[in-house]
Design a protein around this motif. Sequence first.
Motif, PDB file in Angstrom:
ATOM      1  N   GLN A 138       0.964  -1.272  -0.066  1.00 52.49           N
ATOM      2  CA  GLN A 138      -0.039  -0.065  -0.050  1.00 52.49           C
ATOM      3  C   GLN A 138       0.725   1.196   0.028  1.00 52.49           C
ATOM      4  OE1 GLN A 138      -3.246  -0.148   2.983  1.00 52.49           O
ATOM      5  NE2 GLN A 138      -3.673  -2.242   2.545  1.00 52.49           N
ATOM      6  N   SER A 139       2.180   1.340   0.427  1.00 44.35           N
ATOM      7  CA  SER A 139       2.810   2.439   0.507  1.00 44.35           C
ATOM      8  C   SER A 139       3.871   2.549  -0.743  1.00 44.35           C
ATOM      9  CB  SER A 139       3.705   2.478   1.832  1.00 44.35           C
ATOM     10  OG  SER A 139       4.724   1.225   1.653  1.00 44.35           O
ATOM     11  N   SER A 140       4.035   1.250  -1.542  1.00 44.81           N
ATOM     12  CA  SER A 140       4.971   1.370  -2.494  1.00 44.81           C
ATOM     13  C   SER A 140       6.638   1.680  -1.881  1.00 44.81           C
ATOM     14  CB  SER A 140       4.875   2.193  -3.556  1.00 44.81           C
ATOM     15  OG  SER A 140       3.520   1.895  -4.327  1.00 44.81           O
ATOM     16  N   ALA A 141       6.788   1.433  -0.580  1.00 46.59           N
ATOM     17  CA  ALA A 141       8.108   1.414  -0.262  1.00 46.59           C
ATOM     18  C   ALA A 141       8.862   0.168   0.121  1.00 46.59           C
ATOM     19  CB  ALA A 141       7.997   2.189   1.159  1.00 46.59           C
ATOM     20  N   ARG A 142      10.027   0.087  -0.017  1.00 44.39           N
ATOM     21  CA  ARG A 142      10.822  -1.183   0.301  1.00 44.39           C
ATOM     22  C   ARG A 142      11.130  -1.174   1.719  1.00 44.39           C
ATOM     23  NH1 ARG A 142      16.535  -2.495   0.431  1.00 44.39           N
ATOM     24  NH2 ARG A 142      16.800  -4.799  -0.167  1.00 44.39           N
ATOM     25  N   ILE A 143      10.552  -2.255   2.265  1.00 45.72           N
ATOM     26  CA  ILE A 143      10.890  -2.435   4.016  1.00 45.72           C
ATOM     27  C   ILE A 143      11.511  -3.623   4.050  1.00 45.72           C
ATOM     28  CG2 ILE A 143       9.698  -2.458   6.030  1.00 45.72           C
ATOM     29  CD1 ILE A 143       7.046  -1.138   4.466  1.00 45.72           C
ATOM     30  N   THR A 144      12.553  -3.319   4.847  1.00 49.30           N
ATOM     31  CA  THR A 144      13.399  -4.702   5.473  1.00 49.30           C
ATOM     32  C   THR A 144      13.524  -4.623   6.840  1.00 49.30           C
ATOM     33  OG1 THR A 144      15.361  -3.470   5.029  1.00 49.30           O
ATOM     34  CG2 THR A 144      14.646  -4.839   3.352  1.00 49.30           C
ATOM     35  N   ILE A 145      13.562  -5.642   7.587  1.00 48.90           N
ATOM     36  CA  ILE A 145      13.539  -5.816   9.008  1.00 48.90           C
ATOM     37  C   ILE A 145      15.129  -6.722   9.469  1.00 48.90           C
ATOM     38  CG2 ILE A 145      12.639  -6.802  11.226  1.00 48.90           C
ATOM     39  CD1 ILE A 145       9.720  -6.512   9.612  1.00 48.90           C
ATOM     40  N   SER A 146      15.642  -6.167  10.207  1.00 49.60           N
ATOM     41  CA  SER A 146      17.053  -6.779  10.615  1.00 49.60           C
ATOM     42  C   SER A 146      16.864  -8.162  11.179  1.00 49.60           C
ATOM     43  CB  SER A 146      17.744  -5.998  11.484  1.00 49.60           C
ATOM     44  OG  SER A 146      17.306  -5.780  12.880  1.00 49.60           O
ATOM     45  N   GLU A 147      17.672  -9.102  11.024  1.00 47.95           N
ATOM     46  CA  GLU A 147      17.559 -10.323  11.521  1.00 47.95           C
ATOM     47  C   GLU A 147      18.328 -10.439  13.009  1.00 47.95           C
ATOM     48  OE1 GLU A 147      16.115 -12.769  10.245  1.00 47.95           O
ATOM     49  OE2 GLU A 147      15.762 -12.071   8.294  1.00 47.95           O
ATOM     50  N   GLY A 148      17.922 -11.633  13.770  1.00 51.01           N
ATOM     51  CA  GLY A 148      18.522 -11.476  15.087  1.00 51.01           C
ATOM     52  C   GLY A 148      17.741 -11.935  16.155  1.00 51.01           C
ATOM     53  N   SER A 149      18.317 -12.270  17.189  1.00 47.35           N
ATOM     54  CA  SER A 149      17.424 -12.815  18.274  1.00 47.35           C
ATOM     55  C   SER A 149      17.008 -11.825  19.346  1.00 47.35           C
ATOM     56  CB  SER A 149      18.155 -13.868  19.165  1.00 47.35           C
ATOM     57  OG  SER A 149      19.558 -13.394  19.527  1.00 47.35           O
ATOM     58  N   CYS A 150      17.730 -10.567  19.021  1.00 48.06           N
ATOM     59  CA  CYS A 150      17.170  -9.467  19.898  1.00 48.06           C
ATOM     60  C   CYS A 150      15.684  -8.919  19.554  1.00 48.06           C
ATOM     61  CB  CYS A 150      18.325  -8.163  19.688  1.00 48.06           C
ATOM     62  SG  CYS A 150      18.213  -6.810  20.669  1.00 48.06           S
ATOM     63  N   PRO A 151      15.056  -8.521  20.977  1.00 48.03           N
ATOM     64  CA  PRO A 151      13.720  -8.201  20.503  1.00 48.03           C
ATOM     65  C   PRO A 151      13.533  -6.994  19.794  1.00 48.03           C
ATOM     66  CG  PRO A 151      14.185  -8.609  23.028  1.00 48.03           C
ATOM     67  CD  PRO A 151      15.490  -8.719  22.090  1.00 48.03           C
ATOM     68  N   GLU A 152      14.521  -6.128  19.916  1.00 46.61           N
ATOM     69  CA  GLU A 152      14.572  -4.849  18.988  1.00 46.61           C
ATOM     70  C   GLU A 152      15.065  -5.125  17.586  1.00 46.61           C
ATOM     71  OE1 GLU A 152      13.943  -0.952  21.519  1.00 46.61           O
ATOM     72  OE2 GLU A 152      15.949  -1.636  21.591  1.00 46.61           O
ATOM     73  N   ARG A 153      14.501  -4.587  16.615  1.00 43.59           N
ATOM     74  CA  ARG A 153      15.180  -4.690  15.123  1.00 43.59           C
ATOM     75  C   ARG A 153      15.365  -3.454  14.714  1.00 43.59           C
ATOM     76  NH1 ARG A 153      13.803 -10.075  13.711  1.00 43.59           N
ATOM     77  NH2 ARG A 153      13.685 -11.308  15.264  1.00 43.59           N
ATOM     78  N   ILE A 154      15.934  -3.304  13.497  1.00 40.42           N
ATOM     79  CA  ILE A 154      16.004  -2.055  12.587  1.00 40.42           C
ATOM     80  C   ILE A 154      14.883  -2.424  11.644  1.00 40.42           C
ATOM     81  CG2 ILE A 154      17.285  -0.737  11.126  1.00 40.42           C
ATOM     82  CD1 ILE A 154      18.089  -0.099  13.929  1.00 40.42           C
ATOM     83  N   THR A 155      14.000  -1.431  11.538  1.00 39.87           N
ATOM     84  CA  THR A 155      13.294  -1.478  10.229  1.00 39.87           C
ATOM     85  C   THR A 155      13.664  -0.310   9.589  1.00 39.87           C
ATOM     86  OG1 THR A 155      11.459  -2.273  11.492  1.00 39.87           O
ATOM     87  CG2 THR A 155      10.901  -1.098   9.474  1.00 39.87           C
TER      88      THR A 155
END
Length: 207
Positions: free
Chosen positions: A49-66
């Motif tokens: 719906q936004s036409s943006a490219r979105i990636t989410i960092s991998e890892g076991s940490c609760p916080e991720r970089i979007t």
Amino acid sequence: MASPDGASGVGGSPEETELSITLTLRMLMHGKVMAGDSKGETVKRIREQSSARITISEGSCPERITTITGSTDAVFRAVSMIAFKLEEDLGAGADGVSAGRAPVTLRLVIPASQCGSLIGKAGAKIREIRESTGAQVQVAGDLLPNSTERAVTVSGVPDTIIQCVRQICAVILESPPKGATIPYHPGLSLGTILLSANQVRGHSISE
């Protein structure tokens, strides 16, 4: 003002039209917000719906970089949808009983070299952004661990957050980062890097 679907109120004024260039925005979020559903439907819907490219960092940490990349219009649409999703989740957490609109918080991750422009002389710019949008904005004094980036926390109802993010993006587009940027990776402490040096030597550490 943006509507709950994030489709209106985006890219309306000539000032915003001039900003229709490629923008990358990094946010620090709990992984469950964007990837909590079993099939990643939230991320898929926001991408479509936004036409943006979105990636989410991998890892076991609760916080991720979007990481959100696209035209400024696409990025703002994605931020709008994320802000309304957070508000929806907050409302659902109160046993389905809404006690007014709870403030939503987004944490942007911005190179420290750009934070001076965001704060402005004697705090003038950040004060102007707070007053014109009604959002709370705080720039962290310390760098995020093992990086040259700082967290910029924006709080308010989704409508005010969206306007605030627009203004922050306008500032950082006008003030490119100086020097090399070492991006923040959640959960990568110095001890972790030293302990795992043998495994990662010769390989790049991806997000």
